[in-house]
Design an enzyme around this catalytic site. Sequence first.
Site, PDB file in Angstrom:
ATOM      1  N   ASN A 214      54.435  50.238-111.018  1.00 50.26           N
ATOM      2  CA  ASN A 214      54.385  48.951-110.289  1.00 50.26           C
ATOM      3  C   ASN A 214      55.776  48.479-109.852  1.00 50.26           C
ATOM      4  O   ASN A 214      56.056  47.291-109.785  1.00 50.26           O
ATOM      5  CB  ASN A 214      53.666  47.854-111.102  1.00 50.26           C
ATOM      6  CG  ASN A 214      53.374  46.571-110.319  1.00 50.26           C
ATOM      7  OD1 ASN A 214      53.449  45.476-110.868  1.00 50.26           O
ATOM      8  ND2 ASN A 214      53.071  46.674-109.043  1.00 50.26           N
TER       9      ASN A 214
ATOM     10  N   ARG B  83      55.385  52.204-105.380  1.00 49.12           N
ATOM     11  CA  ARG B  83      54.289  52.336-104.406  1.00 49.12           C
ATOM     12  C   ARG B  83      53.394  51.108-104.309  1.00 49.12           C
ATOM     13  O   ARG B  83      53.100  50.642-103.196  1.00 49.12           O
ATOM     14  CB  ARG B  83      53.440  53.567-104.740  1.00 49.12           C
ATOM     15  CG  ARG B  83      54.168  54.866-104.522  1.00 49.12           C
ATOM     16  CD  ARG B  83      53.426  56.016-105.164  1.00 49.12           C
ATOM     17  NE  ARG B  83      53.451  55.922-106.617  1.00 49.12           N
ATOM     18  CZ  ARG B  83      52.819  56.723-107.447  1.00 49.12           C
ATOM     19  NH1 ARG B  83      52.067  57.686-106.949  1.00 49.12           N
ATOM     20  NH2 ARG B  83      52.923  56.580-108.744  1.00 49.12           N
TER      21      ARG B  83
HETATM   22  P1  4NP Z   1      55.593  53.864-108.994  1.00 50.92           P
HETATM   23  O1  4NP Z   1      56.853  54.810-109.334  1.00 50.92           O
HETATM   24  O2  4NP Z   1      54.468  54.334-109.887  1.00 50.92           O
HETATM   25  O3  4NP Z   1      55.336  54.137-107.554  1.00 50.92           O
HETATM   26  O4  4NP Z   1      56.037  52.444-109.298  1.00 50.92           O
HETATM   27  C1  4NP Z   1      57.339  54.976-110.634  1.00 50.92           C
HETATM   28  C2  4NP Z   1      58.179  54.034-111.174  1.00 50.92           C
HETATM   29  C3  4NP Z   1      58.695  54.205-112.446  1.00 50.92           C
HETATM   30  C4  4NP Z   1      58.336  55.323-113.179  1.00 50.92           C
HETATM   31  C5  4NP Z   1      57.480  56.265-112.641  1.00 50.92           C
HETATM   32  C6  4NP Z   1      56.974  56.093-111.368  1.00 50.92           C
HETATM   33  N1  4NP Z   1      58.870  55.511-114.478  1.00 50.92           N
HETATM   34  O5  4NP Z   1      58.585  56.547-115.087  1.00 50.92           O
HETATM   35  O6  4NP Z   1      59.613  54.638-114.970  1.00 50.92           O
END
Ligand code: 4NP
Length: 167
Positions: free
Chosen positions: A16, A19
């Site tokens: 969060n 994307r």
């Molecule tokens: P999101 O991307 O799912 O698109 O917000 C990510 C943000 C952080 C992490 C992984 C994916 N993380 O592992 O911290």
Amino acid sequence: MKAQRPIGVLFVCLGNICRSPIAEGAFLQAAAAAGVAARFRVDSAGVSDFHEGDPPDSRAVAAAAARGFDISRQVCRPVRPADFTAFDYILAMDQANLAALARLRPATATAWTALVLEAAEGRHEEVQDPYTGTAQDFEVVVDKLQRASRELVWRLLAGHGSAARRG
Ligand code: 4NP
């Protein structure tokens, strides 16, 4: 005409911070451009609580700003059991998010869950995680979600309340 309850749409990814904040902002931008923003209640959340309380990733903020929408004031939060009744649609970025949503889904859930690009464009395609990628990967995410949102606004307005889209 009777006042209509806003259609609740929750966009979901892993953290969060990349994307789903972009998805929320792009959808609001498309709904505003179509003059139907008031028909929706939109939010985003993560299937993890890794970044709870954080703003979106600065690369996501920059990519969104370059395409005309501001996500800088969003605050990261995890998906909660109450989301499955508070929102009509819970739209995931990838299959892993969708599988996590299936595990989190309470027995009382009424929300319809799907991949966002499938709900928008009928394409069984993921919005790939740009977190470990480049600025260009963030641009690809914004591109995909802006295009999808223009379609999704009308699909949700047309399909809302249809029993076939529940469950
Ligand atoms: P999101 O991307 O799912 O698109 O917000 C990510 C943000 C952080 C992490 C992984 C994916 N993380 O592992 O911290």
